[in-house]
Every structure is written in C-alpha cells, then in structure tokens.
Design a protein around this motif. Sequence first.
Motif, PDB file in Angstrom:
ATOM      1  N   ALA A   1       0.859  -1.186   0.000  1.00 54.27           N
ATOM      2  CA  ALA A   1       0.000   0.000   0.000  1.00 54.27           C
ATOM      3  C   ALA A   1       0.888   1.225   0.000  1.00 54.27           C
ATOM      4  O   ALA A   1       2.043   1.178   0.441  1.00 54.27           O
ATOM      5  CB  ALA A   1      -0.928   0.003   1.204  1.00 54.27           C
ATOM      6  N   GLY A   2       0.351   2.321  -0.496  1.00 54.01           N
ATOM      7  CA  GLY A   2       1.119   3.544  -0.557  1.00 54.01           C
ATOM      8  C   GLY A   2       0.778   4.492   0.571  1.00 54.01           C
ATOM      9  O   GLY A   2      -0.250   4.362   1.241  1.00 54.01           O
ATOM     10  N   SER A   3       1.663   5.437   0.813  1.00 58.32           N
ATOM     11  CA  SER A   3       1.451   6.582   1.686  1.00 58.32           C
ATOM     12  C   SER A   3       1.123   6.172   3.120  1.00 58.32           C
ATOM     13  O   SER A   3       1.356   5.049   3.561  1.00 58.32           O
ATOM     14  CB  SER A   3       0.347   7.486   1.112  1.00 58.32           C
ATOM     15  N   SER A   4       0.565   7.128   3.870  1.00 54.71           N
ATOM     16  CA  SER A   4       0.240   6.914   5.280  1.00 54.71           C
ATOM     17  C   SER A   4      -0.950   5.993   5.470  1.00 54.71           C
ATOM     18  O   SER A   4      -1.306   5.667   6.611  1.00 54.71           O
ATOM     19  CB  SER A   4      -0.050   8.258   5.940  1.00 54.71           C
ATOM     20  N   LEU A   5      -1.570   5.559   4.398  1.00 56.64           N
ATOM     21  CA  LEU A   5      -2.680   4.614   4.493  1.00 56.64           C
ATOM     22  C   LEU A   5      -2.277   3.356   5.256  1.00 56.64           C
ATOM     23  O   LEU A   5      -3.107   2.720   5.908  1.00 56.64           O
ATOM     24  CB  LEU A   5      -3.167   4.251   3.088  1.00 56.64           C
ATOM     25  N   LYS A   6      -1.002   3.013   5.232  1.00 52.04           N
ATOM     26  CA  LYS A   6      -0.538   1.797   5.898  1.00 52.04           C
ATOM     27  C   LYS A   6      -0.763   1.860   7.412  1.00 52.04           C
ATOM     28  O   LYS A   6      -1.127   0.863   8.038  1.00 52.04           O
ATOM     29  CB  LYS A   6       0.937   1.566   5.566  1.00 52.04           C
ATOM     30  N   PHE A   7      -0.531   3.027   8.007  1.00 54.51           N
ATOM     31  CA  PHE A   7      -0.822   3.179   9.434  1.00 54.51           C
ATOM     32  C   PHE A   7      -2.292   2.885   9.718  1.00 54.51           C
ATOM     33  O   PHE A   7      -2.630   2.234  10.716  1.00 54.51           O
ATOM     34  CB  PHE A   7      -0.533   4.617   9.884  1.00 54.51           C
ATOM     35  N   CYS A   8      -3.151   3.375   8.852  1.00 53.45           N
ATOM     36  CA  CYS A   8      -4.594   3.240   9.074  1.00 53.45           C
ATOM     37  C   CYS A   8      -5.060   1.807   8.892  1.00 53.45           C
ATOM     38  O   CYS A   8      -6.036   1.377   9.524  1.00 53.45           O
ATOM     39  CB  CYS A   8      -5.350   4.186   8.145  1.00 53.45           C
ATOM     40  N   LEU A   9      -4.388   1.047   8.034  1.00 52.30           N
ATOM     41  CA  LEU A   9      -4.733  -0.363   7.871  1.00 52.30           C
ATOM     42  C   LEU A   9      -4.399  -1.155   9.129  1.00 52.30           C
ATOM     43  O   LEU A   9      -5.120  -2.090   9.499  1.00 52.30           O
ATOM     44  CB  LEU A   9      -4.014  -0.945   6.656  1.00 52.30           C
ATOM     45  N   VAL A  10      -3.326  -0.779   9.810  1.00 58.22           N
ATOM     46  CA  VAL A  10      -3.036  -1.408  11.105  1.00 58.22           C
ATOM     47  C   VAL A  10      -4.059  -0.942  12.136  1.00 58.22           C
ATOM     48  O   VAL A  10      -4.575  -1.738  12.929  1.00 58.22           O
ATOM     49  CB  VAL A  10      -1.594  -1.093  11.561  1.00 58.22           C
ATOM     50  N   ALA A  11      -4.380   0.349  12.127  1.00 57.88           N
ATOM     51  CA  ALA A  11      -5.347   0.891  13.095  1.00 57.88           C
ATOM     52  C   ALA A  11      -6.713   0.232  12.973  1.00 57.88           C
ATOM     53  O   ALA A  11      -7.406   0.023  13.975  1.00 57.88           O
ATOM     54  CB  ALA A  11      -5.471   2.398  12.910  1.00 57.88           C
ATOM     55  N   SER A  12      -7.111  -0.091  11.754  1.00 58.20           N
ATOM     56  CA  SER A  12      -8.442  -0.657  11.523  1.00 58.20           C
ATOM     57  C   SER A  12      -8.483  -2.173  11.677  1.00 58.20           C
ATOM     58  O   SER A  12      -9.545  -2.780  11.498  1.00 58.20           O
ATOM     59  CB  SER A  12      -8.922  -0.288  10.119  1.00 58.20           C
ATOM     60  N   GLY A  13      -7.347  -2.785  11.973  1.00 59.39           N
ATOM     61  CA  GLY A  13      -7.302  -4.235  12.131  1.00 59.39           C
ATOM     62  C   GLY A  13      -7.159  -4.989  10.826  1.00 59.39           C
ATOM     63  O   GLY A  13      -7.299  -6.214  10.793  1.00 59.39           O
ATOM     64  N   GLU A  14      -6.856  -4.279   9.736  1.00 61.13           N
ATOM     65  CA  GLU A  14      -6.672  -4.933   8.439  1.00 61.13           C
ATOM     66  C   GLU A  14      -5.239  -5.434   8.246  1.00 61.13           C
ATOM     67  O   GLU A  14      -4.953  -6.147   7.280  1.00 61.13           O
ATOM     68  CB  GLU A  14      -7.049  -3.959   7.324  1.00 61.13           C
ATOM     69  N   ALA A  15      -4.339  -5.042   9.130  1.00 60.93           N
ATOM     70  CA  ALA A  15      -2.950  -5.503   9.112  1.00 60.93           C
ATOM     71  C   ALA A  15      -2.432  -5.466  10.542  1.00 60.93           C
ATOM     72  O   ALA A  15      -3.020  -4.806  11.419  1.00 60.93           O
ATOM     73  CB  ALA A  15      -2.088  -4.641   8.195  1.00 60.93           C
ATOM     74  N   ASP A  16      -1.339  -6.171  10.782  1.00 60.38           N
ATOM     75  CA  ASP A  16      -0.739  -6.230  12.110  1.00 60.38           C
ATOM     76  C   ASP A  16       0.552  -5.431  12.209  1.00 60.38           C
ATOM     77  O   ASP A  16       0.908  -4.968  13.297  1.00 60.38           O
ATOM     78  CB  ASP A  16      -0.386  -7.676  12.481  1.00 60.38           C
ATOM     79  N   LEU A  17       1.255  -5.292  11.092  1.00 60.29           N
ATOM     80  CA  LEU A  17       2.636  -4.815  11.142  1.00 60.29           C
ATOM     81  C   LEU A  17       2.970  -4.028   9.888  1.00 60.29           C
ATOM     82  O   LEU A  17       2.647  -4.458   8.778  1.00 60.29           O
ATOM     83  CB  LEU A  17       3.573  -6.032  11.248  1.00 60.29           C
ATOM     84  N   TYR A  18       3.593  -2.870  10.082  1.00 63.09           N
ATOM     85  CA  TYR A  18       4.064  -2.046   8.969  1.00 63.09           C
ATOM     86  C   TYR A  18       5.491  -1.600   9.266  1.00 63.09           C
ATOM     87  O   TYR A  18       5.709  -0.718  10.081  1.00 63.09           O
ATOM     88  CB  TYR A  18       3.145  -0.836   8.769  1.00 63.09           C
ATOM     89  N   PRO A  19       6.492  -2.240   8.638  1.00 66.71           N
ATOM     90  CA  PRO A  19       7.872  -1.804   8.832  1.00 66.71           C
ATOM     91  C   PRO A  19       8.287  -0.788   7.759  1.00 66.71           C
ATOM     92  O   PRO A  19       7.897  -0.907   6.598  1.00 66.71           O
ATOM     93  CB  PRO A  19       8.660  -3.108   8.665  1.00 66.71           C
ATOM     94  N   ARG A  20       9.069   0.195   8.155  1.00 63.16           N
ATOM     95  CA  ARG A  20       9.584   1.160   7.181  1.00 63.16           C
ATOM     96  C   ARG A  20      11.084   1.294   7.384  1.00 63.16           C
ATOM     97  O   ARG A  20      11.550   1.907   8.341  1.00 63.16           O
ATOM     98  CB  ARG A  20       8.901   2.509   7.334  1.00 63.16           C
TER      99      ARG A  20
END
Length: 264
Positions: free
Chosen positions: A189-208
């Motif tokens: 996924a692009g941009s800051s959307l990745k944080f929101c996918l973790v926040a919404s329970g759609e993902a567990d982990l976002y490494p940068r």
Amino acid sequence: MDFKLIERVFRDLALAAGREILAIYHSGTLGTRAKADDSPVTLADLAADRVISEGLRAAFPNLPLVTEEQAATHAAQPRTFLIVDPLDGTKEFVRRRADFTVNIALVEEGRPIRGVVYAPARGRLFYTDAAGRAVEEEGPFGPEPGPLRPLHVRTPDNDALIVVASKSHRDAATEDYIARYNVASSEAAGSSLKFCLVASGEADLYPRLGPTMEWDTAAGDAVLRAAGGEVARLDDLSPLTYGKPGFRNPTFVAYAPGVAVLPA
C-alpha cells in the motif's frame, strides 16, 4: 486546547484539500516537476497545501505550522506544533494509483496526539475525534460528519501475521526484515494509508526501513496510537518521537500490541 475545534477543522480541511487533489487528478494536467531532493511535486501538492495552510493559520494562529511544501517552516524546532503533508504518496498520484493521502496532525511534546488521514481516491477518511479516539467516517462526506466506525487494532497471531509495506519503497532490506516473521499475507500500500490499515485491524505490522519525514508519518501515527497501536524506532524499539532536528525519521515499525517486534 479546543479538541472539538481541532477535529472539525482537520476534517474539513482534509476534505477540501482532497477535492482540490481529485480535480487535478482527473484533469490530466498534473504539472509534475522535481524538487531539490529529486522527489516529485505536482499542482495538486501545492493546491492542497495552500488550502490547508491558510485554513490552519486562520483557525490556530498561535500554533507553529510545519508543512512539507513550505521550506521556510522547516527551520523551527517547536515542541507543540501542527504538521502537514498535503499529498503523501505523490509517486502513487503521478502513476494514477489511488493510495495517496492528505495528512494533518497536531504534535504535543514530541507525540502526535490528533490527526486526520484522508485517501480521496479510495473514499476513506480516518481521524481522531475530540475525545482522542480513532474513527473512520463513512462516506459520502458532506458538511456534517457521517456515521463513525470506532477503530481498534486487532489481536495479532505471531504465527500468521498480516504485514503491509510500501509500494514505491519496498526494497531488499524491507523484504529481509519481513522474512524474519511468520507471515500469513503481505500486502503493498502507498502513503500513510498503511498506518490506518493497522489501526483498523486490516494488518498487524508495517515496517519502514527507508527514509521518511515527520510530515509523512505524524497523522497516521496519531490515528494508529489512538486505535491502540504503537510506532517504534527500529534501532532500539523506543517510541518514535516528533520535533527532531530536520524533522527526519529513523527507520521504524508500526504495529498492533502483541506482535513480537524485532529490532532491525
């Protein structure tokens, strides 16, 4: 501090900036050029920045403003300030991908405490409400807020993690880091959307593992923390802080508590 006003102004300015962005996105005339650091900037970045910065300065004249597109705002080192990325994911925008976002945040004493992330092409609007809770508003987005869905990170399974990582900056170091976990699925996924996918329970982990600036991350960080998530530096796993010299971030990981996070 008037958090009801902050919620309303952040939401309204994000939506107004999104309208400017989509108008240019659909016009076919992006006006893309390279900045001094070779990153792209478009007419949409500048139009969104104008809408947001004018609105924030009018509503909060006593709060310092740091915005990506105004280099003069990068010299200060305030502890409490507004920080804006008017169009995060410009590369996605130029490539006609939908994962670009509008980002506005309030940082207090090094921590992002309020934020809004709006993905106009995806019709998704995430923000912290006046009470500091993370919510996603259902569209269509009118003058008054629509139904709100509370956000909370999910309980992760360390034997089957859902990972989300960058589309445009997914390099060998990122792949090697992700490979250290037991991963059930890995999404891009692009941009800051990745944080929101973790926040919404759609993902567990976002490494940068690549470079970012504080305006890239503050709003998404605020939403994720309000949803019960965490954002940590990858060198020592201490919380990511804001107001650093030059507003540059170290490598970091955003995650739901319960993930057995590994340092880089």
